[in-house]
Design an enzyme around this catalytic site. Structure first.
Site, PDB file in Angstrom:
ATOM      1  N   ASP A  61     -14.830  21.257 -42.364  1.00 16.50           N
ATOM      2  CA  ASP A  61     -14.870  22.553 -43.036  1.00 16.50           C
ATOM      3  C   ASP A  61     -14.542  22.372 -44.523  1.00 16.50           C
ATOM      4  O   ASP A  61     -14.484  21.252 -45.016  1.00 16.50           O
ATOM      5  CB  ASP A  61     -13.877  23.520 -42.358  1.00 16.50           C
ATOM      6  CG  ASP A  61     -12.447  22.981 -42.395  1.00 16.50           C
ATOM      7  OD1 ASP A  61     -12.228  21.872 -42.934  1.00 16.50           O
ATOM      8  OD2 ASP A  61     -11.538  23.664 -41.889  1.00 16.50           O
ATOM      9  N   TYR A  73      -3.688  26.116 -37.553  1.00 15.24           N
ATOM     10  CA  TYR A  73      -4.296  24.809 -37.843  1.00 15.24           C
ATOM     11  C   TYR A  73      -3.283  23.688 -38.010  1.00 15.24           C
ATOM     12  O   TYR A  73      -3.386  22.665 -37.351  1.00 15.24           O
ATOM     13  CB  TYR A  73      -5.243  24.918 -39.047  1.00 15.24           C
ATOM     14  CG  TYR A  73      -6.411  25.784 -38.683  1.00 15.24           C
ATOM     15  CD1 TYR A  73      -7.465  25.251 -37.937  1.00 15.24           C
ATOM     16  CD2 TYR A  73      -6.402  27.148 -38.935  1.00 15.24           C
ATOM     17  CE1 TYR A  73      -8.490  26.055 -37.497  1.00 15.24           C
ATOM     18  CE2 TYR A  73      -7.431  27.959 -38.502  1.00 15.24           C
ATOM     19  CZ  TYR A  73      -8.478  27.405 -37.788  1.00 15.24           C
ATOM     20  OH  TYR A  73      -9.491  28.199 -37.329  1.00 15.24           O
TER      21      TYR A  73
END
Ligand SMILES: *[C@@H]1O[C@H](CO)[C@@H](O)[C@H](O)[C@H]1NC(C)=O
Ligand SMILES: *[C@@H]1O[C@H](CO)[C@@H](O)[C@H](O)[C@H]1NC(C)=O
Ligand SMILES: *[C@@H]1O[C@H](CO)[C@@H](O)[C@H](O)[C@H]1NC(C)=O
Ligand SMILES: *[C@@H]1O[C@H](CO)[C@@H](O)[C@H](O)[C@H]1NC(C)=O
Ligand SMILES: *[C@@H]1O[C@H](CO)[C@@H](O)[C@H](O)[C@H]1NC(C)=O
Length: 522
Positions: free
Chosen positions: A104, A252
């Site tokens: 990402d 995360y």
């Protein structure tokens, strides 16, 4: 000051003796090797270069270029271009550099700082090996790309920007970094919303990098060290986990505690400054509270204890013997030994966290993190032992040698490079079979595509292999049963991370020559 310079002199003489001893030992080993029957697995004489690991290292190193944000200089990756040029602008900061975290386009400060610390450590220990295969400059440039960012992210004494981008917004697009149009919000820690582990890890990154740049650019090195000491004070004085201050980060990079980062940062600051107050810090009540002596742990972006133990072993192996609290420092070395004993497959305290084919395996997400991180530490420890002529490691009564540790590290590296049941390399671009559907946005979209945020998802869903090779990506890795599904939506196994690359770069640099003499960092 006087004490400091006296110790340095002693250190220097010790090293001369150690170098001579190691050369003698090297000759002894090479004679022994010559008398052995030759087979393909027998390493060459000490100092000779392994083509296999040199080649793998060159490939791994390229992933840093794949991950770079900002205005690229001498870009070597044809499908990459400038991106995120306005990152930081809402706070009038230039946060355009740094590296994307994984597949990402987030910049997560906690793992990013860890990447820089591990890369610095690799350069400090194995810079000569990198140089021998023309990779040193590349490693230094990649490190500086991150530390330039960290310097700007540390906007004032007690303010550190720890994230650029919003995971929710970022993950709702499938676009190239060059084409990003979504918001890039900033997140900071400060005195009212502290983040001890992220500030301390950033201090560790800057302190270790200050050593890397000391002889190359002394002004830059001092600047890094100033930031490191300020950040360490901020981290230490305002103790609170960033996962508690800013709960969103838990999704995360949830931190399970900050004590390990405080010890790790202090250990790096000791190496960077020679200031004994940092030894007192890790051996005093902070050591009692956080070090968890004797219990082996896995070295990772979340837990720095095993790394701290190995780094501080360096001091008990080679450092001045009149360093304060030398006896307590030994507890770190004993703990490092416990880590090593857990890794050696023949040890009675060997961890059972392994696949049937011998790969260390702890977690199905990013499975390769632990084998690579542990192998890096094992190579380091092996070289510390060899250099100091410590011939034996005792594990619960059994004895092992530095070469047993190296053998373990080689077994993990070789598994990753293709010696595994899938007969594939998990390092993208290495060998003739490697993952082709890596979960990586930039690699999955043709450079000339005209898709944007939403219509770009067709590239995620496409049945075709990635149009661009994310060279050097180390994917998450296999299941416990040694299998791997090469599917682009399989982010659990198929997503690479920038910090994994720092770890494998360290490991491969340690394996590039058949053994390495440990030197002073300065
Ligand atoms: C401190 O950081 C928090 C979390 O990022 C933020 O919400 C707050 O506005 C910051 N404080 C100041 C004074 O900027
Ligand atoms: C984050 O870490 C804390 C501390 O170890 C733990 O209690 C919590 O369950 C974790 N949260 C997530 C979402 O992983
Ligand atoms: C060593 O570090 C401590 C704590 O940061 C500081 O107070 C002290 O001045 C430093 N000593 C030297 C000689 O730099
Ligand atoms: C291997 O493990 C994965 C995950 O547990 C499972 O989905 C898969 O079916 C297993 N494969 C084999 C060949 O057992
Ligand atoms: C990924 O895609 C495959 C088929 O293309 C599908 O069977 C699978 O369920 C998907 N997995 C995830 C994690 O979305």
């Amino acid at each position: 000051m006087g004490k400091k310079s006296r110790c340095k002199g002693c250190w220097g003489w010790c090293l001369v003796l150690i170098v001579l001893a190691t050369i003698a030992f090297g000759i002894f080993i090479s004679v022994k090797l010559k008398n052995r029957k030759s087979d393909s697995d027998v390493p060459g004489p000490p100092g000779s270069i392994s083509k296999k690991y040199a080649n793998a290292l060159k490939i791994a190193m390229q992933f840093f270029d794949v991950q770079k944000s900002g205005k690229l200089v001498d870009n070597k990756i044809f499908w990459r271009g400038d991106s995120a040029l306005k990152d930081g602008s809402e706070a009038k900061l230039d946060l355009s550099k740094g590296m994307y975290d994984a597949g990402d386009h987030m910049k997560f400060g906690f793992p990013l700082a860890y990447t820089a610390t591990v890369l610095s450590w690799s350069i400090l220990e194995y810079g000569d090996q990198m140089k021998a295969v023309n990779q040193l400059e590349q490693a230094q440039d990649s490190l500086k790309w991150i530390t330039d960012y960290l310097i700007n992210a540390h906007a004032s004494e007690n303010v550190l920007y720890i994230q650029v981008g919003s995971p929710k917004a970022d993950h709702s697009c499938w676009d190239r970094p060059e084409d990003m149009t979504g918001p890039r919000p900033l997140t900071q820690v400060n005195t009212s919303t502290p983040g001890t582990e992220v500030a301390a890890e950033t201090a560790a990154a800057m302190a270790s990098a200050s050593l890397v740049f000391k002889s190359i650019d002394s002004a830059y090195s001092s600047l890094l060290l100033n930031h490191a000491t300020q950040l360490f004070t901020f981290a230490d004085k305002h103790r609170k986990s960033y996962s508690i201050s800013i709960p969103e980060v838990k999704t995360y990079y949830n931190s399970t505690g900050f004590g390990d980062e405080l010890l790790w940062a202090a250990s790096w600051l000791y190496h960077a400054t020679g200031n004994q107050s940092y030894i007192n810090y890790v051996t005093g009540e902070n050591g009692e509270e956080f070090a968890n002596w004797g219990s082996p742990t896995w070295f990772s972006w979340d837990n720095k204890l095993a790394g701290t133990q190995v780094l501080l072993s360096r001091v008990s192996f080679f450092g001045p013997k009149d360093v304060s609290n030398f006896d307590i420092l030994q507890k770190y070395r004993k703990s490092a030994e416990a880590v090593m004993c857990g890794l050696l497959p023949e040890s009675s305290t060997a961890t059972s966290s392994r696949t049937d084919n011998g790969l260390i395996w702890v977690s199905e997400w990013n499975a390769l993190q632990q084998p690579v991180a542990s192998s890096f530490l094992a190579v380091l420890y092996s070289d510390y032992m060899l250099t100091s002529r410590t011939t034996k490691l005792s594990c619960n009564g059994d004895t092992f040698t530095p070469s047993d540790l190296r053998k373990f590290a080689i077994s993990q590296a070789d598994y990753i490079l293709g010696n595994n049941p899938m007969k594939m390399s998990y390092l993208v671009g290495y060998g003739n079979k490697y993952p082709e559907f890596v979960h990586h946005r930039g690699a999955s979209i043709p450079a000339d595509a005209t898709t944007g945020c939403k219509d770009g998802f067709k590239w995620l869903e496409s049945d075709e292999p990635n149009p661009n090779v994310a060279t050097g990506a180390l994917v998450g890795g296999p299941f416990l049963n040694d299998t791997y599904l090469d599917l682009r939506n399989n982010s659990m196994q198929g997503e690479p991370s920038t910090y994994n690359t720092a770890l494998i770069v360290g490991l491969l640099s340690g394996l590039v020559t058949t053994s390495s003499v440990v030197k002073s960092f300065t």
